[in-house]
Design an enzyme around this catalytic site. Structure first.
Site, PDB file in Angstrom:
ATOM      1  CG  ASN A  18      -2.192  -0.856   0.889  1.00 17.85           C
ATOM      2  OD1 ASN A  18      -3.028  -0.480   0.071  1.00 17.85           O
ATOM      3  ND2 ASN A  18      -2.263  -2.032   1.510  1.00 17.85           N
ATOM      4  NE  ARG A  67      -1.602   3.735  26.086  1.00 17.25           N
ATOM      5  CZ  ARG A  67      -1.455   5.059  26.125  1.00 17.25           C
ATOM      6  NH1 ARG A  67      -1.290   5.748  25.010  1.00 17.25           N
ATOM      7  NH2 ARG A  67      -1.452   5.709  27.272  1.00 17.25           N
ATOM      8  CG  MET A  92       0.116  -5.420  11.143  1.00 19.52           C
ATOM      9  SD  MET A  92      -1.578  -5.368  10.485  1.00 19.52           S
ATOM     10  CE  MET A  92      -1.318  -5.988   8.830  1.00 19.52           C
ATOM     11  CB  ILE A  94      -5.023  -1.064  18.234  1.00 22.66           C
ATOM     12  CG1 ILE A  94      -5.511  -2.136  17.253  1.00 22.66           C
ATOM     13  CG2 ILE A  94      -6.171  -0.153  18.668  1.00 22.66           C
ATOM     14  CD1 ILE A  94      -6.623  -3.013  17.781  1.00 22.66           C
ATOM     15  CG  LEU A  95      -2.141   4.237  16.564  1.00 24.43           C
ATOM     16  CD1 LEU A  95      -2.288   5.132  15.338  1.00 24.43           C
ATOM     17  CD2 LEU A  95      -0.780   4.427  17.224  1.00 24.43           C
ATOM     18  CG  HIS A 111     -10.143  -3.204   7.772  1.00 26.58           C
ATOM     19  ND1 HIS A 111      -9.329  -3.803   8.711  1.00 26.58           N
ATOM     20  CD2 HIS A 111     -11.194  -4.038   7.584  1.00 26.58           C
ATOM     21  CE1 HIS A 111      -9.887  -4.955   9.088  1.00 26.58           C
ATOM     22  NE2 HIS A 111     -11.009  -5.114   8.421  1.00 26.58           N
ATOM     23  CD  GLU A 149     -12.897   7.173  20.483  1.00 32.52           C
ATOM     24  OE1 GLU A 149     -12.343   7.884  19.609  1.00 32.52           O
ATOM     25  OE2 GLU A 149     -14.062   7.370  20.885  1.00 32.52           O
ATOM     26  CG  ASP A 152     -10.701  -1.789  11.655  1.00 31.74           C
ATOM     27  OD1 ASP A 152      -9.801  -1.107  11.153  1.00 31.74           O
ATOM     28  OD2 ASP A 152     -10.564  -2.990  11.939  1.00 31.74           O
TER      29      ASP A 152
HETATM   30  C1  GAR Z   1      -3.198  -4.848   3.743  1.00 33.23           C
HETATM   31  O1  GAR Z   1      -4.077  -5.787   3.194  1.00 33.23           O
HETATM   32  C2  GAR Z   1      -3.926  -3.937   4.712  1.00 33.23           C
HETATM   33  O2  GAR Z   1      -5.224  -3.609   4.291  1.00 33.23           O
HETATM   34  C3  GAR Z   1      -3.973  -4.804   5.932  1.00 33.23           C
HETATM   35  O3  GAR Z   1      -2.716  -5.439   5.973  1.00 33.23           O
HETATM   36  C4  GAR Z   1      -2.184  -5.534   4.664  1.00 33.23           C
HETATM   37  C5  GAR Z   1      -0.828  -4.864   4.624  1.00 33.23           C
HETATM   38  O4  GAR Z   1      -0.201  -5.062   3.386  1.00 33.23           O
HETATM   39  N1  GAR Z   1      -4.240  -4.022   7.100  1.00 33.23           N
HETATM   40  C6  GAR Z   1      -4.958  -4.467   8.121  1.00 33.23           C
HETATM   41  O5  GAR Z   1      -5.406  -5.580   8.185  1.00 33.23           O
HETATM   42  C7  GAR Z   1      -5.179  -3.446   9.234  1.00 33.23           C
HETATM   43  N2  GAR Z   1      -6.258  -3.848  10.085  1.00 33.23           N
HETATM   44  P1  GAR Z   1       0.959  -4.098   2.882  1.00 33.23           P
HETATM   45  O6  GAR Z   1       2.014  -4.002   3.992  1.00 33.23           O
HETATM   46  O7  GAR Z   1       1.516  -4.825   1.677  1.00 33.23           O
HETATM   47  O8  GAR Z   1       0.386  -2.768   2.547  1.00 33.23           O
END
Ligand code: GAR
Length: 202
Positions: A18, A67, A92, A94-95, A111, A149, A152
């Site tokens: 991404n 944290r 990965m 959670i803030l 997401h 907070e 998602d």
């Molecule tokens: C992506 O699919 C993103 O949407 C997901 O992790 C992957 C990261 O891929 N994110 C989540 O699940 C967050 N809850 P990438 O490092 O190749 O972008």
């Protein structure tokens, strides 16, 4: 008069496809109201850091400790560079509310499902696609939303549906969702938000 481009920081933990989509979007002009200024990873070996370096973007590693220390170190990095928009791209962690309250409508997350399906704590990466396949949905997709907070739970900016096909594995489905949805709606959402920010930068 037009303001300067919004300064974007991307927070990552893994492969960074991404992030790559954002880098490509800046190069092609899809992302033109914002500038990728910083990449922060909580993992020193994240391939996303290589992608950032190849694109000439400054990188910082902030390892997860407790944290409060972790978040205040991230905040320092953001504030010292006057970052306007924070993008969570495969981040990965959670803030906390304390962190998200500092940046109302200034943090975006991508997401890999159509929120409110298959989201919240415990739903990340491949687990999201495993859950979608186990439930037998025929359509899934991706969502870009503002971060508050609630995991998602923030306001949705953009969504795109993706077909689930016979014989899909979590890996195959993940790839299709990325290609058809995430890599498109994340840059497009960033442009929309950066354009609004830019209009307000004096
Ligand atoms: C992506 O699919 C993103 O949407 C997901 O992790 C992957 C990261 O891929 N994110 C989540 O699940 C967050 N809850 P990438 O490092 O190749 O972008």
């Amino acid at each position: 008069m037009e303001g300067r481009k919004a300064k974007i920081a991307v927070l990552v933990s893994g492969g960074g496809t991404n992030l790559q989509a954002l880098i490509d979007a800046e190069k092609s002009g899809v992302l033109r109201s914002g500038r990728l200024a910083l990449v922060i990873s909580n993992k020193a070996d994240a391939y996303a850091l290589v992608r950032a370096k190849n694109a000439g973007i400054e990188t910082v590693v902030v390892k997860k400790t407790d944290r409060a220390t972790f978040e205040s170190r991230i905040t320092e990095e953001l504030e010292s560079r006057s970052i306007d928009l924070i993008v969570l791209a495969g981040f990965m962690v959670i803030l906390s509310k304390e962190f998200t309250d500092r940046y109302p409508e200034r943090i975006l997350n991508v997401h890999p499902s159509l929120i409110p399906s298959f989201c919240g704590e415990g739903f990340y990466g491949l687990k999201v696609h495993e859950a979608a396949l186990n439930r037998g949905v025929k359509v899934t997709g991706a969502t870009v939303h503002f971060v508050n907070e609630i995991a998602d739970g923030g306001k949705i900016v953009m969504q795109k549906a993706v077909e689930v096909k016979e014989g899909d594995t979590p890996e195959i489905l993940q790839r299709r969702v990325m290609e058809e949805a995430e890599w498109k709606i994340l840059p497009a959402s960033c442009e929309i938000v950066c354009k609004k920010i830019k209009e307000n930068i004096k």
